[in-house]
Design a protein around this motif. Sequence first.
Motif, short mmCIF file in Angstrom:
data_model
loop_
_atom_site.label_atom_id
_atom_site.label_comp_id
_atom_site.label_asym_id
_atom_site.label_seq_id
_atom_site.Cartn_x
_atom_site.Cartn_y
_atom_site.Cartn_z
N GLY A 1 0.87 -1.14 0.00
CA GLY A 1 0.00 0.00 0.00
C GLY A 1 0.88 1.16 0.00
N TRP A 2 2.01 0.89 -0.03
CA TRP A 2 3.14 1.74 0.02
C TRP A 2 3.18 2.43 1.30
CZ3 TRP A 2 3.46 3.36 -5.55
CH2 TRP A 2 2.94 2.30 -6.27
N GLN A 3 2.19 2.29 2.09
CA GLN A 3 2.25 2.94 3.36
C GLN A 3 1.86 1.93 4.35
OE1 GLN A 3 3.96 4.97 3.43
NE2 GLN A 3 3.89 5.44 1.34
N ARG B 1 14.50 -1.84 -4.21
CA ARG B 1 14.29 -2.67 -5.38
C ARG B 1 15.61 -3.33 -5.73
NH1 ARG B 1 12.02 -0.06 -10.13
NH2 ARG B 1 10.97 1.32 -8.71
N PRO C 1 8.75 3.89 -5.48
CA PRO C 1 7.78 3.82 -4.38
C PRO C 1 8.35 3.20 -3.10
CG PRO C 1 7.26 2.20 -6.07
CD PRO C 1 8.34 3.07 -6.63
N ALA D 1 2.76 8.90 -2.86
CA ALA D 1 3.00 7.52 -2.47
C ALA D 1 1.71 6.79 -2.16
CB ALA D 1 3.92 7.48 -1.26
N GLN D 2 0.66 7.53 -1.94
CA GLN D 2 -0.58 6.88 -1.56
C GLN D 2 -1.18 6.10 -2.72
OE1 GLN D 2 -1.27 9.61 1.49
NE2 GLN D 2 0.13 8.13 1.76
N GLN D 3 -1.72 4.99 -2.38
CA GLN D 3 -2.31 4.14 -3.42
C GLN D 3 -3.21 3.16 -2.75
OE1 GLN D 3 -1.31 3.43 -6.81
NE2 GLN D 3 -1.96 1.35 -7.05
#
Lengths: 372, 833
Positions: A18-20, A133, B119, B129-131
């Motif tokens: 969610g990348w967060q 990455r 990201p 960055a939100q997704q």
Amino acid sequence: MKRLLAISLLFILMLTLGWQFWPEESTTATSYAGLGESSGDFRQARPGTVLSFPEDHGPHPDFRIEWWYLTGNLVAEDGRHFGVQWTLFRQAMAPSDPQQNGGETPWTSRQLWMAHAALSTPQDHRFSERFARGGVGQAGVKTEPFDAWIDNWSLRSVDDTAGFDRLMVTASGDDFGYRLTLDAQGPLVRHGQQGFSQKSADGQGSMYYSQPFFQVSGEVRVDGDPIAVTGRAWLDREWSSQLLGPTQSGWDWFSLHLDGGAKLMAFRLRGGNKNEEGSYLSGSWITPQGEIIPLKPDDLSLEPLEYQSVAGRDIPIHWRVQVPAYDLDVNVRARHPNQWMGTSFPYWEGMVDVSGSTAGEGYLEMTGYAGE
Amino acid sequence: MSATAPSVLRTTLATLLSHYRRHPGQLVMLLLGLWVASALWSGVQAINASARESYDRAEALFSADLDRITRRDGAALTLDDYLDLRRAGLPVSPIIEGELPLPNGKSDGERLTLIGIEPLTLPSGASLAQQDGDANALRDWLIPPYRMRVAPDTLEQVRTLNSLPPLEITPDLPPATLVTDIAAAARLLDMDRGITRLVIAPEHDVELPSAFVRTSPDALASPGQLADSFHLNLTAMGLLALVVGLFIVHAALGLALEQRLGLLRTLRALGVPARTLILALGLELLLMGSIGALLGIVSGVILAQLLLPDVAATLDSLYDTTVSDTLNLPWYYWLGGVAITLGGLFSAGASMLWRASRINVLGLGQAQAWRGRLRGQLRVQLLFGGVLLAGAGFLWWYLASTAGRQDLALGFTLVALLLLGAALCLPPLLAGLLGLLARYLPRRAALLQWGVADLQLQLPQLSLAMMALLLALSANLGVGSMVGGFRLTFLDWLDQRLLADLYVRPAAEQFEDLEAWLKERSEVATLLPARSTEAELIMNGKNAGPVALFGIAPKLILRDSWPLLDTQDGYGAAWRDLIAGAAFINEQLARRQGLAPGDRVQLQGPTGLVTLDIAAVYPDYGNPRGEITLPVARLAREFQAPSGTLGVVLAPTQDRERTLTRLQDALSARFRLADNDASLIDQQALKQLATEVFERTFTITRALNALTLGVAGLALLTTLLAQAEARRAQLAPLWAMGVSRGRLVRLQIGQLVMACLGTALLAIPLGLLLTGALVAVINVAAFGWRLPLHVFPAQIAMTVALAVVVAIVAALIPAWRLRRVPPRQLLQEFAAA
């Protein structure tokens, strides 16, 4: 078996990153359903595979998941106990490299790296996580000399000749850090069938070996204050493309240093078998000389005795561990309950104290306990 | 009573509206007034709202709240810089940014901004960055074919590009912006190991290696304030149009009431309560207002769609902000448009309602009594107008006397006071003018005497249209002079500043070779190296934010043409001081910080605190930022400015073009510089670009200006049309006395031309005052520079001529109808009068 943890970590990472911060509510048992998904064209861990070193210290990019997993029980000069964790995870997002149809760039990679570092003090627990990455060199593992790194965290040979026997590990977060030297006092041990460790009744598993004999010395930093420490550490290496059965929901994993020099690795995959109660149990008895005896499900018993609420979940922080064949019947207790890893994928991992038929210490990892 | 009220109301309303069946022209005029007023206003508001929405999206983009890191030597960042910093433990994240030209864009150079993010390392506070935590979103993002995010309003443009990753619609992205994984961006932009910039979360207070500089987002030139002034400008123009349109509405409503007074009295006499009457009139207003607002908003949106591409281009080139060139209107826009139209309508209709509520049921027409009232009304107008003008005068004095930052809103208040005050003073002044004229006309010119007296009588009806004309004419004149003055000054200044024939921007590692090579060439007369960087300005021991530093080579040829606004000891001395260690500052910086030649500033550079004496202030049109100019060598030494451009001045030659082309070709061949990228710029091209930007800036202003003038003409025409019938009754006796219809027509046209001419003559000083306010107050507040005041006599003559033309055109239709009226009808009307 933290391995399991790691596996799901990585899978969940994919699911959610969610990348967060993934909301903690979503790490319920249902999230684990994805861990059993088909492994497609990834290479599979099979019995009969022969491990060879130093190559197998390095990455196995065609397997879906892999980790370099270090835990250590340390003690300061004044007798305070500290625990450290340093983990580097690799995950392949696709079974093969992207088509080299021209136009690819240095940033193109199917590999994803994640690392966790933690320091447990007698009162609290501090942790940090990193992502990278593959391909660009921000994170990776080389074998000659051994070097596993992400950003400025690393686990590597102290010099070109030390191989895997003398390592140096460093990591830091906002409020903690450590720099430790690891000195192997015994051989590498291969779990299961010469390194193939079965993870469910229907036969799937992983490649799994350990170095449980590290003698540690060095320094931990708590809020910037250096503290000299010594102790023992356990390094696990594991790679696979699928570890959990479709209904397995989480696991409890033990790595124990027993007085007298023997070591015990034991895990329980919860809810794995056809009957609801049935969990898949497995383990290894390691003699002080480094001989390994695989433990079948019937050879051992892991029984939670006491639960405590940690981060909104009921977590068993007190266990009874029995291995009748070796007259082992011990209480394993968390040094304190608050060793929660509030990372993108949260879990409990911390130092434990062993008492009973024999004394000792070690690490316990528990995942998949649903929140409120 | 209460039971009958609805039916009474219905009947009353129907009766009132039946008036428009007999006079459809009035209905058309009323709606026309409402329509133009709200169309211009909503058009402007639509542009503003749409742009504001674009800014909000841009501000919400990640880069707005992250610090950025670049190399101190100005060299491009590479993957290795990123790795070095990461391996040193710095939580930086790489960003690749570039532009994708559209193959068949609507205009040349249309392009999309492509941003590649990483990201996994992008700070979590960044909104980019939100997704959604969709199952495989991250995986899909990170590996081929990747994913690309785009706002819905950019979708159409994106579809013209080939070989892009699959698209994901993300409404909160800024327009013309694509976001994708860094790997995909590197491929599309052909960046290989290059990185545009590194970002870091502001809360990470880490020590950077000295080769890198960190810039916080608020230190980057903020387009916000400047773009705000642009929009305030538009708003002011829209407001002007609204006011002018409301004048028409007011005239139409007044007329409709005047003609229905008899009807209203009859209704009252029949027993319709005054409250029901007022309610019915109010409902009529509401109905008209709703139709007008609807028409206006719809056409406003169409107008905005026509203007928006120009506005977007202007904002892009001036302030480097991207505005979507398709409209995105939030809900409150529609509500606001209706509200302002209805509000305007009721303000225009309030006097009608008030008068209707005080109708004397038994009263008869009292045309003569109006005259006596008029004098009193004129005096009150003059008084109010005088007060407003005095307020404007005070404000001007106040703004002129406060050095430093000026408030744009106060500037517009000044302009508004000036215009309104003058408009209020117009009828009394016209009346006075006519009085004087009547007094000095020869007694025997009876017809002329009558014409002047008659015009005086018409003034109350005409005055609103005249006010509208005055506003439109003076705005036209004022804005025209400002734009003209700007063009003169700006182009002149461009010529002086762009004195090299060719500008070369070599890569840092090529710089010295290229400089040496150019020095050897016979066709090169001299080289003018320039560099730029920035430093923190320290004022009174406090950090006053970053300021741009510009390095020039103070060679003779440059000194001869570089204009200075203000020096301490003269032009020559200023240049000697510069070479000896002083600095020049641009006008923007001087005004913002209240600095003058002789003052001292301090700069916090990479080598420590540097104190500079200010030797001169120079004009720097079009630059939004404050700037300090130093000799280029010093900038390189003390501020570590990266290698910049080389200005190449050609030796005198017979065929400049050929020499230039030859040199460009040689440069391209030797150093692989291509003139289609930014490394090789022809001075002509640069000038053309600057001129284009300039022309675009004023396209909108001029378009709105012309529309406003059109509206004013319309106001005049509708006023005349509305009272044409009543006028005929007044003219009929003259015809009966033997004045031919042809003479009557000429007389009428003459009257109107006279009134318009008078208005135009008053518009001239007002227009000049307006120009003064624009160049000396508004420009300074909005852009930070002041223009010299230019007066263009030809333009003034044009404006006066325009007024006359408007008068003739407006008078022509009623006059033509007068000519066509059969004598029998005139006789009837005479009898009625």
